[in-house]
Design an enzyme around this catalytic site. Structure first.
Site, PDB file in Angstrom:
ATOM      1  N   ASP A 181      -2.673   4.485  -0.927  1.00  0.00           N
ATOM      2  CA  ASP A 181      -1.636   3.868  -1.769  1.00  0.00           C
ATOM      3  C   ASP A 181      -1.689   4.487  -3.175  1.00  0.00           C
ATOM      4  OD1 ASP A 181       0.490   2.245  -2.400  1.00  0.00           O
ATOM      5  OD2 ASP A 181      -0.751   0.518  -2.930  1.00  0.00           O
ATOM      6  N   ARG A 224       0.738  -8.551 -11.637  1.00  0.00           N
ATOM      7  CA  ARG A 224       1.077  -9.097 -10.316  1.00  0.00           C
ATOM      8  C   ARG A 224       1.854  -8.040  -9.562  1.00  0.00           C
ATOM      9  NH1 ARG A 224       1.745 -14.062  -7.697  1.00  0.00           N
ATOM     10  NH2 ARG A 224       0.880 -15.118  -9.539  1.00  0.00           N
ATOM     11  N   GLY A 225       1.490  -7.838  -8.281  1.00  0.00           N
ATOM     12  CA  GLY A 225       2.169  -6.888  -7.432  1.00  0.00           C
ATOM     13  C   GLY A 225       2.375  -7.455  -6.053  1.00  0.00           C
ATOM     14  N   GLY A 226       2.897  -6.590  -5.159  1.00  0.00           N
ATOM     15  CA  GLY A 226       3.162  -7.062  -3.811  1.00  0.00           C
ATOM     16  C   GLY A 226       1.910  -7.241  -2.996  1.00  0.00           C
ATOM     17  N   MET A 227       0.822  -6.573  -3.376  1.00  0.00           N
ATOM     18  CA  MET A 227      -0.395  -6.619  -2.577  1.00  0.00           C
ATOM     19  C   MET A 227      -1.453  -7.519  -3.182  1.00  0.00           C
ATOM     20  SD  MET A 227      -0.695  -2.593  -1.538  1.00  0.00           S
ATOM     21  CE  MET A 227      -2.040  -2.884  -0.421  1.00  0.00           C
ATOM     22  N   ALA A 228      -1.409  -7.783  -4.493  1.00  0.00           N
ATOM     23  CA  ALA A 228      -2.438  -8.604  -5.115  1.00  0.00           C
ATOM     24  C   ALA A 228      -1.978  -9.024  -6.497  1.00  0.00           C
ATOM     25  CB  ALA A 228      -3.760  -7.838  -5.211  1.00  0.00           C
ATOM     26  N   VAL A 276      -3.649  -9.814 -10.298  1.00  0.00           N
ATOM     27  CA  VAL A 276      -4.843  -9.426 -11.041  1.00  0.00           C
ATOM     28  C   VAL A 276      -5.031 -10.391 -12.196  1.00  0.00           C
ATOM     29  CG1 VAL A 276      -6.000  -7.564 -12.278  1.00  0.00           C
ATOM     30  CG2 VAL A 276      -4.398  -7.022 -10.439  1.00  0.00           C
TER      31      VAL A 276
END
Length: 473
Positions: free
Chosen positions: A133, A20-24, A26
């Site tokens: 990125d 899990r990240g700030g953009m998506a 998974v």
């Protein structure tokens, strides 16, 4: 929005969350139609309501899906279901490069990992696609250590044309790895990705990123205004040559950086006497891991796969990896096999008569006898003559000498012994030379030495004989 295990997202069934990240976020999912496991990136909900997002998302997803490179994560599908926007890619289960960061890494390993990533970036840049990125968490690692670059074009899919800060206050991109022109919201070029790649190299060699601050905005300001901290102040093992390469790769002005990402990695390897980076389009090969324990790949919780319908194919095993995508040859390349026309049948050629005149006959001449000589025979003949002269001298001295004189008698005895020695030497020399034996050649050289001595004695004896004759008569 978090998807639970067993949730169906279109034709994909969620198995578990892997990151899990700030953009998506998974997830690992199972695609029953092709009996394989895939990775599903689910984007935040608020992007779906942004004006123009769907059109921009579709354009970028289609463009990135055209990339065919062994070190670029393959995109299989994209879509939207019940307000959830997602991207489907190949599943890589070896962790990320960020798990190895936090301490200085060997230069050889750094260039070995960054070289395939640089080749993937240059490949995409030649096709007009920027990544925007670049960071260690977007470099996925296969179980054999091969790096694969992910999230190509994802930053542009999520970038709004009217604002830099999204509705949740999230900055599109990672400030610690963004170029100064990207922080200033200027038009980007491939030099921006090369800057982010240089930040990764700086972090891997020095042990941390060059610019850190309490807030993301402060990091953005440092990227645009602050001078680069010398890497030797963080890690004294970094040489001046490597520091100079990092300084050029992290120049504030894009024109002062390297022309391509591969040039940067190659200069980094040459500065540290590391092996030069390999070709950028080679197949995936295992890399040498850095010293120390390797981080284990994150695994999803054990979940029973969905039941298989009899009419559907059986699911693939847990470690199924899709085959590598074929790479289209460049337009200028020619196929390896070119059909050749069959050669014409051979035409019969009659033999041509020869017009060369024969050589005129030569008059008959009797054959000349072959003269063969031998050093032993020559020496033997000379010894024979010397022996004859010596015998004649014996008779001459006996004739003029006084028979009753003891000295004369002693001389006659020694002369007789010498004559017998010469006779025996001559006889054995003739036998050896006639039989062509090795010892015959040796005796011939001994006879030659005796001849030299006899000549010396002859030169000394003749004056003595003449003096004796004068005295007697």
């Amino acid at each position: 929005m978090k998807l639970e295990a067993g949730t169906n997202l279109g034709p994909y069934r969620i198995v578990g969350e892997v990151g899990r990240g700030g953009m998506a976020s998974v997830y690992k999912a199972h695609q029953a139609s092709l009996a394989r496991y895939v990775a599903v990136k689910v984007l935040p909900e608020f992007f779906a309501t942004e004006p123009g997002f769907k059109e921009r998302f579709q354009q970028e997803a289609v463009a990135v899906a055209q990339l065919r490179h062994p070190h670029i994560l393959a995109i299989y599908d994209y879509g939207e279901t019940d307000g959830v926007t997602y991207i489907v890619t190949e599943f890589v289960d070896g962790g990320t490069l960020s798990e190895q960061m936090g301490k200085p890494l060997p230069l050889e390993y750094v260039t070995e990992v960054l070289s395939p990533i640089a080749g993937a970036l240059d490949y995409a840049h030649r096709r007009g696609i920027l990544h925007r990125d670049i960071k260690p968490s977007n470099v996925l690692m296969q179980l054999d250590g091969t790096p694969v670059l992910s999230d190509f074009g994802l930053a542009k899919m999520m970038t709004s044309t009217t604002q830099r800060i999204t509705q949740s206050g999230m900055i599109v991109g990672t400030p610690e790895y963004m170029s100064p022109e990207q922080c200033a919201a200027e038009d980007l070029t491939p030099a921006s990705d090369q800057y982010s790649l240089a930040v990764m190299a700086y972090e891997a060699l020095a042990g941390r990123v060059p610019f850190t601050a309490a807030t993301p905005v402060a990091v953005l300001m440092a990227q645009m205004q602050n001078a680069l901290p010398p890497p030797r102040t963080i890690n004294p093992d970094v040489s001046d040559e490597i520091a100079a390469v990092l300084l050029k790769g992290l120049a504030k002005d894009p024109a002062d950086r390297y022309k391509t990402c591969h040039q940067f990695v190659r200069a980094l390897a040459q500065a540290g006497d590391a092996p030069p980076p390999t070709a950028v389009m080679e197949p995936r090969t295992p890399l040498t891991p850095p010293p120390g324990p390797m981080p284990t790949a994150p695994t999803a919780p054990a979940i029973t796969p969905p039941p298989v319908v009899p009419s559907q194919p059986a699911p693939a095993p847990a470690y199924y990896t899709p085959p590598a995508q074929p790479q289209p040859p460049p337009p200028s390349a020619q196929p390896y096999y070119q059909p050749q026309p069959a050669p014409p049948p051979p035409v019969y050629q009659p033999p041509r008569p020869s017009y060369q005149q024969p050589a005129p006959p030569q008059p008959w001449q009797p054959a000349r006898p072959q003269r063969t000589g031998s050093t032993g025979l020559v020496v033997t003949t000379a010894v024979s003559l010397a022996a004859a002269v010596f015998v004649a001298l014996i008779f001459f001295i006996a004739a003029i000498g006084t028979p009753d004189d003891p000295s004369t008698q002693t001389a006659e005895v020694w002369i007789g012994v010498g004559g017998m020695f010469y006779s025996a030497l001559l006889l054995f020399t003739l036998i050896g030379v006639v039989r062509k034996a090795t010892w015959g050649i040796v005796l011939s050289w001994v006879s030659a030495a005796a001849l030299c001595l006899s000549c010396v004695g002859l030169l000394a004896g003749v004056p003595l004989a003449i003096f004796a004759a004068r005295t007697r008569f």
